[in-house]
Design a protein around this motif. Structure first.
Motif, PDB file in Angstrom:
ATOM      1  N   THR A 173       1.268   3.993  -3.225  1.00 57.10           N
ATOM      2  CA  THR A 173       1.040   5.310  -2.971  1.00 57.10           C
ATOM      3  C   THR A 173       1.969   6.020  -3.376  1.00 57.10           C
ATOM      4  O   THR A 173       1.875   7.304  -3.993  1.00 57.10           O
ATOM      5  CB  THR A 173       0.733   5.506  -1.324  1.00 57.10           C
ATOM      6  OG1 THR A 173      -0.492   4.614  -0.996  1.00 57.10           O
ATOM      7  CG2 THR A 173       0.254   7.002  -1.203  1.00 57.10           C
TER       8      THR A 173
ATOM      9  N   HIS B 208       0.634  -1.065  -0.059  1.00 57.07           N
ATOM     10  CA  HIS B 208      -0.113  -0.143  -0.192  1.00 57.07           C
ATOM     11  C   HIS B 208       0.825   1.378   0.134  1.00 57.07           C
ATOM     12  O   HIS B 208       0.606   2.281  -0.854  1.00 57.07           O
ATOM     13  CB  HIS B 208      -0.883  -0.008   1.268  1.00 57.07           C
ATOM     14  CG  HIS B 208      -1.788   1.017   1.324  1.00 57.07           C
ATOM     15  ND1 HIS B 208      -1.552   2.385   1.676  1.00 57.07           N
ATOM     16  CD2 HIS B 208      -3.157   1.222   0.801  1.00 57.07           C
ATOM     17  CE1 HIS B 208      -2.448   3.195   1.732  1.00 57.07           C
ATOM     18  NE2 HIS B 208      -3.570   2.513   0.988  1.00 57.07           N
TER      19      HIS B 208
ATOM     20  N   PRO C 202      -4.055   2.311  -4.709  1.00 57.38           N
ATOM     21  CA  PRO C 202      -3.579   1.547  -3.460  1.00 57.38           C
ATOM     22  C   PRO C 202      -4.329   0.648  -2.681  1.00 57.38           C
ATOM     23  O   PRO C 202      -3.876  -0.549  -2.110  1.00 57.38           O
ATOM     24  CB  PRO C 202      -2.906   2.768  -2.782  1.00 57.38           C
ATOM     25  CG  PRO C 202      -2.870   4.048  -3.920  1.00 57.38           C
ATOM     26  CD  PRO C 202      -3.946   3.645  -4.651  1.00 57.38           C
TER      27      PRO C 202
END
Length: 247
Positions: free
Chosen positions: A104, A100, A119
């Motif tokens: 991002t 994640h 994400p």
């Protein structure tokens, strides 16, 4: 009479997303994956040790009392399992957090790149059974490309595709070979004397040890490549994000 226009509320200030460093997170993820692999190696040692011990027991090379004194499958395997479960959970959670954050950051570093997944979906796609084998490759490819805005990411993308191909092959091998290995039950008297099932159980223990060894052989390259990908992407993002961090 002059109309007074209603007051205009000031437009909200949009604060751009700030990248977050992932070097430490990547190091933790890699260390946990390696720890899982090393603990699985202990499982293999335990499997082969129990197979050798049972073979000696059934063939009469050691007595019943000596067998029960040395046999470790119950307590040893239980302890290894109790250690493995927290490691698997910790490595899985750390891996998903890394995915994640890396995705991002990649979106911030390469805003012009058209990422295939957000994400949030990148994390979700990694945990959907069976479908995650398909999403694994494009999610990591996008992260690699987005983490290299000023230079080609071909080498890292090739690592991702190799890792993905090996993981698919390893999973197919494990699925199709598992039915070839059988499991048998030993029968003992109340005082611990072997009654029946000795030869079949020896074959069963051998099958378990051989199957787990096969799993280790086919999945070890996947873990090694994944650790390399994590380290490379973490290093690239750290190099790019360091100048942007506040002094």
């Amino acid at each position: 009479m002059t109309a007074v226009p209603p007051p205009v509320e000031p437009a909200p200030i949009v604060v751009p997303a700030r990248p977050r460093p992932i070097n430490g997170l990547g190091a933790a993820t890699g260390a946990l994956l390696v720890a899982c692999a090393l603990l699985f190696a202990l499982f293999l040692i335990d499997d082969w040790s129990n197979y050798r011990l049972l073979s000696d027991h059934v063939s009469g090379r050691i007595t019943d009392d000596a067998f029960w004194e040395q046999y470790s499958s119950g307590f040893g395997s239980l302890m290894l399992t109790l250690l493995m479960l927290p490691l698997i959970i910790a490595s899985s959670v750390t891996w998903l957090v890394w995915v994640h954050r890396a995705r991002t950051n990649a979106g911030i570093l390469s805003p012009q790149y058209r990422f295939r997944y957000s994400p949030g979906f990148s994390v979700g796609g990694m945990v959907v059974p069976f479908a995650n084998y398909w999403w694994f490759r494009p999610i990591l490819e996008d992260i690699c490309i987005g983490s290299s805005p000023h230079r080609p990411a071909d080498d890292t993308v090739r690592l991702v595709r190799t890792c993905w191909g090996i993981s698919i092959g390893a999973t197919l091998v494990s699925i199709f070979t598992q039915p070839l290995f059988s499991f048998h039950v030993l029968t003992y008297t109340p005082d611990g004397r072997l009654v029946d099932g000795g030869a079949d159980a020896v074959h069963g223990f051998f099958g378990v040890a051989l199957y787990n060894t096969l799993l280790a052989v086919v999945f070890t390259p996947t873990v090694a490549l994944l650790v390399m990908i994590i380290r490379r992407v973490s290093r690239q993002q750290t190099e790019l994000l360091s100048p942007a961090q506040p002094a």
